[in-house]
Design a protein around this motif. Structure first.
Motif, PDB file in Angstrom:
ATOM      1  N   GLY A  97      53.471   3.300 -32.518  1.00 32.60           N
ATOM      2  CA  GLY A  97      52.173   3.708 -32.019  1.00 32.60           C
ATOM      3  C   GLY A  97      52.357   5.025 -32.090  1.00 32.60           C
ATOM      4  N   MET A  98      50.888   5.468 -32.455  1.00 32.97           N
ATOM      5  CA  MET A  98      50.491   6.759 -32.729  1.00 32.97           C
ATOM      6  C   MET A  98      50.661   7.662 -31.520  1.00 32.97           C
ATOM      7  SD  MET A  98      46.792   8.249 -34.262  1.00 32.97           S
ATOM      8  CE  MET A  98      46.177   8.392 -32.414  1.00 32.97           C
ATOM      9  N   LYS A  99      51.203   8.747 -31.670  1.00 31.92           N
ATOM     10  CA  LYS A  99      51.357   9.710 -30.664  1.00 31.92           C
ATOM     11  C   LYS A  99      50.008  10.785 -30.516  1.00 31.92           C
ATOM     12  CE  LYS A  99      54.559   9.881 -28.239  1.00 31.92           C
ATOM     13  NZ  LYS A  99      54.548   9.313 -26.746  1.00 31.92           N
ATOM     14  N   THR A 100      49.824  11.344 -29.408  1.00 30.84           N
ATOM     15  CA  THR A 100      48.876  12.388 -29.276  1.00 30.84           C
ATOM     16  C   THR A 100      49.646  13.432 -28.406  1.00 30.84           C
ATOM     17  OG1 THR A 100      47.825  11.328 -27.310  1.00 30.84           O
ATOM     18  CG2 THR A 100      46.987  11.068 -29.379  1.00 30.84           C
ATOM     19  N   GLY A 101      48.984  14.695 -28.233  1.00 32.83           N
ATOM     20  CA  GLY A 101      49.478  15.813 -27.161  1.00 32.83           C
ATOM     21  C   GLY A 101      50.862  16.450 -27.967  1.00 32.83           C
ATOM     22  N   TRP A 102      51.496  16.771 -26.819  1.00 30.09           N
ATOM     23  CA  TRP A 102      52.775  17.581 -27.453  1.00 30.09           C
ATOM     24  C   TRP A 102      53.952  16.490 -27.457  1.00 30.09           C
ATOM     25  CZ3 TRP A 102      52.915  22.531 -28.245  1.00 30.09           C
ATOM     26  CH2 TRP A 102      52.035  23.448 -27.866  1.00 30.09           C
ATOM     27  N   ILE A 103      54.700  16.938 -28.635  1.00 32.51           N
ATOM     28  CA  ILE A 103      55.670  15.952 -29.052  1.00 32.51           C
ATOM     29  C   ILE A 103      56.769  17.104 -29.282  1.00 32.51           C
ATOM     30  CG2 ILE A 103      54.344  13.959 -29.743  1.00 32.51           C
ATOM     31  CD1 ILE A 103      55.520  14.816 -32.575  1.00 32.51           C
ATOM     32  N   TYR A 104      58.224  16.543 -28.880  1.00 35.01           N
ATOM     33  CA  TYR A 104      59.316  17.289 -29.190  1.00 35.01           C
ATOM     34  C   TYR A 104      60.227  16.630 -30.286  1.00 35.01           C
ATOM     35  CZ  TYR A 104      63.492  20.502 -28.405  1.00 35.01           C
ATOM     36  OH  TYR A 104      64.509  21.411 -28.677  1.00 35.01           O
ATOM     37  N   ASP A 105      60.432  17.197 -31.456  1.00 30.99           N
ATOM     38  CA  ASP A 105      61.112  16.399 -32.424  1.00 30.99           C
ATOM     39  C   ASP A 105      62.047  17.291 -33.079  1.00 30.99           C
ATOM     40  OD1 ASP A 105      61.484  13.983 -34.341  1.00 30.99           O
ATOM     41  OD2 ASP A 105      60.496  15.496 -35.762  1.00 30.99           O
ATOM     42  N   ALA A 106      63.214  16.997 -33.423  1.00 19.62           N
ATOM     43  CA  ALA A 106      64.267  17.897 -34.044  1.00 19.62           C
ATOM     44  C   ALA A 106      64.486  19.244 -33.551  1.00 19.62           C
ATOM     45  CB  ALA A 106      64.220  17.681 -35.764  1.00 19.62           C
ATOM     46  N   GLY A 107      64.382  19.485 -32.222  1.00 16.08           N
ATOM     47  CA  GLY A 107      64.400  20.893 -31.813  1.00 16.08           C
ATOM     48  C   GLY A 107      63.196  21.851 -32.098  1.00 16.08           C
ATOM     49  N   TYR A 108      61.870  21.081 -32.313  1.00 18.38           N
ATOM     50  CA  TYR A 108      60.671  21.758 -32.315  1.00 18.38           C
ATOM     51  C   TYR A 108      59.538  21.088 -31.537  1.00 18.38           C
ATOM     52  CZ  TYR A 108      62.967  24.786 -35.707  1.00 18.38           C
ATOM     53  OH  TYR A 108      63.724  25.621 -36.657  1.00 18.38           O
ATOM     54  N   TRP A 109      58.398  21.889 -30.934  1.00 20.36           N
ATOM     55  CA  TRP A 109      57.358  21.206 -30.260  1.00 20.36           C
ATOM     56  C   TRP A 109      56.321  21.329 -31.207  1.00 20.36           C
ATOM     57  CZ3 TRP A 109      57.196  18.870 -25.743  1.00 20.36           C
ATOM     58  CH2 TRP A 109      57.964  19.016 -24.954  1.00 20.36           C
ATOM     59  N   TYR A 110      55.393  20.114 -31.196  1.00 18.86           N
ATOM     60  CA  TYR A 110      54.353  19.940 -31.960  1.00 18.86           C
ATOM     61  C   TYR A 110      53.384  19.568 -30.948  1.00 18.86           C
ATOM     62  CZ  TYR A 110      57.824  19.737 -35.940  1.00 18.86           C
ATOM     63  OH  TYR A 110      58.896  20.182 -36.507  1.00 18.86           O
TER      64      TYR A 110
END
Length: 268
Positions: free
Chosen positions: A173-186
């Motif tokens: 599923g495609m994400k929207t908004g803030w996501i946290y991945d590998a120690g960083y926020w996107y």
């Protein structure tokens, strides 16, 4: 009796006449006045399959392969049987697994019938439309967007499409908004595309690097300096480490010069 042809074979038969007529799947070979009857191989285009005294209908398994007969003739190509679709090759053998037909891929399960919707094959997920054809690119299913590669496999994690980056969770599923991945926020916008540069969210400003990571601390942008707290929020109308920040968050350089002049004057 039809057309009579004479065949001479010095090693086997002499004076043998073949009557060129098929009678219920048999050919008559005439030896003088004695008639011998030999069964013909079944050919789908010219013969009817008979078992006992009855014409074969329905499913038949031969040498491990499945066939489907209607009025004694085996099916080829696509065939709908009890509301399910099956595919039989030119020899009438039921197919399973992936098949390529008329420029499209289809998946037939171990029972032979055509699948639709999500299919798990080779540790990958694929999506087949209501006609059974495998899809690629973006699809919307149950209010969620999924990205399928050129070979149909569902993507997960970061994926680039038309120059933009998207993040697909472990279910695709495609994400929207803030996501946290590998120690960083996107931050991904409402269409799922990763954002860069300045971002206003919930009335607060954030700055995202060229690779999408949220920045903290002092940041220089367009010859201006800004300060971002540990949660990424831009500081404004405050002083950080003795530096005055304006309402737009930029360091107020003129204020710093005034303070330095006043400091020099006060020292005398």
């Amino acid at each position: 009796m039809g057309i009579v042809r004479r065949y001479l074979n010095s090693n086997i038969l002499k004076g043998v006449f073949q009557v060129n007529k098929k009678i219920k799947g048999f050919v008559l070979l005439v030896f003088a006045v004695t008639i011998l009857v030999f069964p013909l191989p079944l050919e789908n285009t010219s013969a009817t399959a008979i078992q006992g005294n009855q014409v074969i209908d329905g499913w038949v398994k031969k040498e491990g392969d499945w066939y489907y007969y209607t009025n004694g003739r085996y099916a080829t190509d696509w065939k709908e049987i009890n509301t399910k679709w099956y595919y039989f090759n030119e020899k009438g053998i039921m197919q399973t697994g992936w098949i390529f037909d008329k420029g499209k891929w289809y998946y037939l399960d171990s029972s032979g019938y055509m699948k639709t919707g999500w299919v798990h094959s080779g540790n990958r997920w694929y999506y087949l439309n209501s006609s059974g054809a495998m899809l690629t690119a973006w699809i919307l299913d149950k209010n969620k967007w999924y990205l399928l590669s050129g070979n149909g496999a569902m993507k997960t994690g970061w994926a680039q499409d038309n120059g933009k980056w998207y993040y697909l969770d472990s279910t695709g599923g495609m994400k929207t908004g803030w996501i946290y991945d590998a120690g960083y926020w996107y931050y991904l916008n409402s269409k799922g595309a990763m954002q860069t540069g300045w971002l206003k969210d919930g009335g607060k400003w954030y700055f995202l690097n060229f690779n999408g990571t949220m920045l903290t601390g002092w940041v220089q942008h367009m010859n201006e300096w800004y300060y971002l707290y540990n949660n990424g929020v831009m500081a404004a109308n405050t002083t950080i480490g003795g530096y005055v920040l304006r309402s737009d968050g930029a360091w107020d350089k003129s204020n710093e010069i005034t303070k330095k002049i006043k400091s020099i004057v006060d020292s005398y």
